[in-house]
Scaffold this motif. Structure first.
Motif, PDB file in Angstrom:
ATOM      1  N   LYS A 111     -18.856  24.707  -4.653  1.00 20.35           N
ATOM      2  CA  LYS A 111     -20.229  24.735  -3.943  1.00 20.35           C
ATOM      3  C   LYS A 111     -19.725  24.780  -2.179  1.00 20.35           C
ATOM      4  CE  LYS A 111     -23.325  22.489  -6.922  1.00 20.35           C
ATOM      5  NZ  LYS A 111     -24.048  21.531  -7.295  1.00 20.35           N
ATOM      6  N   GLU A 157     -16.848  21.644  -9.378  1.00 20.36           N
ATOM      7  CA  GLU A 157     -17.902  22.336  -9.130  1.00 20.36           C
ATOM      8  C   GLU A 157     -18.167  21.884  -7.411  1.00 20.36           C
ATOM      9  OE1 GLU A 157     -21.665  24.055  -9.476  1.00 20.36           O
ATOM     10  OE2 GLU A 157     -19.869  24.207 -10.517  1.00 20.36           O
ATOM     11  N   SER A 194     -14.373  18.399 -14.207  1.00 18.78           N
ATOM     12  CA  SER A 194     -15.332  19.615 -13.662  1.00 18.78           C
ATOM     13  C   SER A 194     -16.477  19.165 -12.693  1.00 18.78           C
ATOM     14  CB  SER A 194     -16.309  19.455 -15.224  1.00 18.78           C
ATOM     15  OG  SER A 194     -16.847  18.288 -15.553  1.00 18.78           O
TER      16      SER A 194
END
Length: 330
Positions: free
Chosen positions: A265, A261, A257
């Motif tokens: 971004k 992420e 995870s």
């Protein structure tokens, strides 16, 4: 019969390799994946044709690229024989030896016995009299550096390679090897190392700084971190992903995870720049003055066309570079 595009040199940009006379395209094609016996030969041809038609003159191989080991060189040799070989003097062809290649004590690492025999095998598979660059593929802790570097000098003296390179070396060993090769008057011009937004090993082990100090070339592989720095995994792992079909390189556990992420971004930053994540990742590498060329891998011709666009990426602001570091190193 393939005929190369007459416009092949109109868009690609070329960088000088260190202080040598050799120019390399900013984007080079690596044959690490998708050129083995399990791949489609017609697709291999189209990958090579698309690359050359767009100014990619450099094709990078190694003795063990496959599967099976040796099959990438064999298949590339067939492409040269049937179509691309008429352009041999416009091509930079490189290969390497240093990883396990054949059974017994002489098919691995960095002995003179192994390196000279491996290059002879590589030339035979590709149907070539010489390669443009021959690399030692990795540091050998047990063979004297003088022996390995002496073998590299011998392949140039024999006419079987024009230049030599080192791959997966660190800064300290690079410096020591350079001194030996200089004494042997061997044209050592380039280093090949893994480097990407996610993998900063060359920044930490002294290789990048030493390359700059010695004024040698640096060509980087896995620039997209095995596809992580693309839109491939923005929404998780696709069912047809290489992670599920071939787990030799990128592991499913890597895409946890936190990493997903980070990818999202970085993708948002690329979108603000008006670019795809892959383009930004390649452009990020090319903005380093030490980087001569970036090695891409491709499974489809369109990927090559997309990646070539990275040569015209917008410059990075200091704020953007800082943000990339903050996201990727968190």
């Amino acid at each position: 019969m393939y005929t190369a595009s007459k416009e092949r040199y109109t868009a690609m940009e070329y960088n000088r390799c260190g202080k040598s006379g050799l120019l390399l395209p900013k984007i080079s094609l690596g044959l690490w994946h998708n050129f083995g016996d399990t791949a489609n030969f017609e697709n291999m041809k189209q990958l090579c044709f698309t690359a050359f038609d767009n100014g990619i003159t450099h094709f990078d191989l190694a003795n063990n690229y496959g599967p099976e080991p040796g099959s990438a060189e064999k298949n590339f040799g067939r492409i040269l024989k049937e179509d691309l070989g008429v352009y041999r003097d416009e091509l930079i062809i490189s290969t390497k030896a240093g990883y396990d290649m054949w059974e017994g004590p002489y098919g691995n690492w960095g002995s003179r016995k192994y390196l000279l025999a491996s290059l002879d095998q590589s030339l035979k598979r590709m149907g070539l009299e010489y390669v443009d660059i021959f690399y030692h593929h990795r540091m050998d802790p047990d063979t004297p550096l003088e022996e390995t570097m002496g073998a590299l000098a011998s392949v140039v003296q024999s006419g079987k390679a024009l230049y030599v390179g080192l791959s997966n070396y660190d800064g300290k060993t690079l410096n020591e090897a350079t001194e030996i090769l200089k004494e042997l008057h061997c044209p050592f011009i380039i280093n090949q190392n893994r480097y990407s937004i996610f993998d900063r090993t060359v920044e930490k082990n002294g290789l990048k700084d030493m390359t700059d100090r010695l004024q040698k070339g640096l060509i980087t592989f896995s620039p997209l971190a095995q596809g992580q720095l693309s839109d491939r995994y923005l929404n998780g792992i696709p069912d047809d992903s290489r992670i599920r079909t071939d787990g030799r390189f990128l592991k499913e556990t890597t895409l946890d995870s936190h990493r997903l992420e980070q990818i999202r971004k970085l993708n948002n930053l690329a979108a603000k720049r008006g670019e795809k994540l892959a383009d930004m990742a390649l452009g990020w590498l090319l903005q380093h003055k030490e980087v001569t060329s970036v090695l891409i891998g491709a499974s489809k011709p369109q990927q090559i066309l997309d990646n070539v666009k990275a040569t015209s990426c917008a410059p990075f602001s200091e704020e953007e570079l800082k943000l990339i570091d903050e996201i990727s190193q968190s």
